[in-house]
Enzyme design. Structure first.
Site, PDB file in Angstrom:
ATOM      1  N   LYS A 110       0.831  -1.202   0.000  1.00  0.00           N
ATOM      2  CA  LYS A 110       0.000   0.000   0.000  1.00  0.00           C
ATOM      3  C   LYS A 110       0.870   1.258   0.000  1.00  0.00           C
ATOM      4  CE  LYS A 110      -3.795   2.223   2.541  1.00  0.00           C
ATOM      5  NZ  LYS A 110      -4.704   2.137   3.713  1.00  0.00           N
ATOM      6  N   SER A 185      -9.416   2.381   2.798  1.00  0.00           N
ATOM      7  CA  SER A 185      -8.562   3.118   1.891  1.00  0.00           C
ATOM      8  C   SER A 185      -7.582   2.225   1.128  1.00  0.00           C
ATOM      9  CB  SER A 185      -7.770   4.174   2.665  1.00  0.00           C
ATOM     10  OG  SER A 185      -6.965   3.589   3.673  1.00  0.00           O
ATOM     11  N   SER A 209      -9.726   0.060   7.040  1.00  0.00           N
ATOM     12  CA  SER A 209      -9.220   0.195   5.671  1.00  0.00           C
ATOM     13  C   SER A 209      -8.599  -1.056   5.070  1.00  0.00           C
ATOM     14  CB  SER A 209      -8.204   1.339   5.611  1.00  0.00           C
ATOM     15  OG  SER A 209      -8.840   2.579   5.797  1.00  0.00           O
TER      16      SER A 209
END
Length: 522
Positions: A110, A185, A209
């Site tokens: 990420k 996210s 997330s």
């Protein structure tokens, strides 16, 4: 002559310039300080000049950083044909050790996690141009275990959205239906794993997330116990809710990645207790049955105002299947669960403005590693015209937090931190009766991505309306696992399991059995 040249080579422009009189006068006015005359303020200015000189001495001292152990090329920004789901921010190819637990596995990281030499912008145009000089600890551990990192997974702008449309390079698309959200996210991580672009991914989870995209992309996502996986080298929102966790297509692969990521980081991450015990999760999760395991269906996690009754029914029926494996399943109430999202918002609002915007995602007041290059780059970007590049929900948080800090400083952040103790206590009571508790991950399937004519109010709403069942695990720090239990109208549905702190093995055992039961009855 040699000494003269040496002296010239040693000279550096000061990194910290002393304030001018006008600058100091402006600062004094903002602080509400009053001075009898200008001469008094000039005396302060004279001392501050010597004070700044000391900072510049510090600046010339070498700074310890995180190791970079494996060679790599910077990589490239993917072309549209390489990135049909818009799940990649940056593509690279970094091969770790020749052998290890992750040998042959491909991984996406990420984009709130640093990889040395690879651009990192945390989903936000305001941070574009930053390139870290260090590898986050989780990156080093993956490479040490023989993993192959294929790039940075796109994420929501500053990780401030639970949907997948605030990423500054466009919407991240759901593998199962490209008109729908991939979740956030960690949306890039979720859709890249679902599509098979990578075997595994590392996501971040402050308010759900990892688990939102796991649910909406139909994969497995685990938010570990707070501190089990070091956050060292990742950009922080608030240190009291920061988590990194594994995402994969199977419970086994999720457990295997956790096995590599987990463990103490030698004091570099203040979130970690020093006596962390880890396990061979991929082996410990393998059980024949769930005899003696007590599973509680949390009543407050079902029938929410935004719940889809079909999701509630699918999750409930899936959890009840655990009875066929020997588990006991019954109802449980955790009353404060329904306020978990509100408590989280009160904490994250002020915490984000202090930690992320004022300190560039590095915070203060703790012992450990500080990503100073990131902190400096981010803080300067947020104080420049680039602040206008932020997403609508981020601007809302900034405006709200500044108002609260100016008028009620510390009051709501402090109360939220105190209330999390009550929520933790309720969970501890529940875990005296149950080994794990369950509910829907998100009580509705992935919605369609917003249209271009959506209002600011609507954009903010759909960034923040899916985490009611998820924020409590971030507040309490307990581990939480999302696993796919089926599809409705072609879109995945996730079941959410939580357990006591550091009881990941138990969660993975339940998840592994349920995964098999769902597959056998599909």
């Amino acid at each position: 002559m040699a000494e003269e040249n040496s002296a010239k080579n040693q000279y550096r422009e000061p990194s910290l310039r002393a304030p001018t009189f006008d600058q100091l006068e402006e600062i004094a006015t903002k602080l509400g300080l009053r001075f009898t005359d200008k001469d008094e303020l000039k005396e302060y200015q004279a001392f501050i000049e010597t004070f700044c000189e000391g900072f510049n001495v510090i600046d010339r001292l070498p700074e310890p950083t995180l190791p970079v152990k494996y060679p790599r090329f910077p990589g490239h920004r993917p072309k549209p044909e390489e990135n049909p789901l818009n799940g990649w921010y940056w593509k690279t190819d970094i091969q770790g050790a020749k052998g290890g637990k992750l040998a042959g596995k491909t991984i996406a990281i990420k984009d709130n996690i640093a990889i040395a030499g690879v651009p990192m912008m945390h989903g936000c145009a305001a941070l574009e141009g930053y390139i870290p000089e260090f590898d986050a600890t989780v990156v080093t551990r993956i490479l040490d275990a023989g993993g192959r990192i294929l790039g940075k997974a796109a994420c929501e702008s500053l990780c401030m959205s639970g949907s997948s449309f605030t990423y500054s390079k466009g919407c991240i698309l759901n593998y199962h239906n490209r008109l729908h959200s991939a979740g956030g996210s960690s949306g890039g991580s979720g859709t890249l794993v679902a599509s098979g672009d990578v075997d595994m991914a590392v996501g971040g989870d402050q308010g759900g997330s990892v688990r939102i995209p796991a649910s909406w992309c139909g994969i497995v996502g685990l938010k570990p116990t707070f501190g089990l996986v070091p956050y060292t080298g990742a950009m922080s929102i608030d240190p009291s809710v920061d988590h990194l966790g594994p995402m994969a297509r199977t419970v086994h692969d999720c457990a295997l990645l956790l096995e590599v990521l987990a463990g103490y980081d030698n004091g570099l991450d203040p979130r970690q207790p020093p006596n962390i015990q880890t396990f061979e999760y991929s082996k410990e999760m393998v059980v024949e049955n769930l005899n003696g395991i007590r599973v509680g269906l949390v009543s407050e996690g079902f029938g929410l105002p935004r719940s889809d009754p079909r999701v509630d029914e699918m999750v409930r029926n899936s959890v009840l299947k655990l009875k066929t494996a020997g588990a006991e399943v019954s109802e449980i109430s955790i009353p404060l669960l329904k306020y978990g999202g509100l408590i989280w918002e009160a904490l994250a609002c002020e915490g984000t403005i202090d930690n992320l915007f004022n300190c560039g995602g590095g915070g203060t007041g703790h012992k450990g590693f500080y990503p100073t290059s990131l902190m400096s780059f981010a803080a300067k970007s947020f104080r420049s015209s680039r602040v206008n590049d932020l997403s609508h929900i981020t601007k809302m948080v900034m405006l709200s937090a500044e108002y609260i800090k100016q008028n009620y400083p510390g009051q709501w952040y402090g109360k939220a931190q105190n209330l999390r103790r009550l929520l933790t206590s309720e969970y501890e009571t529940a875990f005296k009766k149950f080994d794990v508790v369950a509910m829907p991950t998100v009580p509705f399937t992935a919605p369609k991505l917003p249209t271009k004519d959506a209002s600011v109010f609507d954009l903010i709403t759909v960034s923040d309306n899916m985490a009611d069942n998820l924020c409590p695990a971030d507040l309490t720090g307990i581990p939480a696992l999302s696993i796919n239990v089926g599809f409705i109208d072609g879109l995945p549905v996730g079941a959410h399991f939580e357990g006591p702190a550091f009881e990941e093995v138990k969660l993975l055992q339940v998840g592994g059995i349920l995964e098999k039961l769902v597959k056998d009855t599909a």
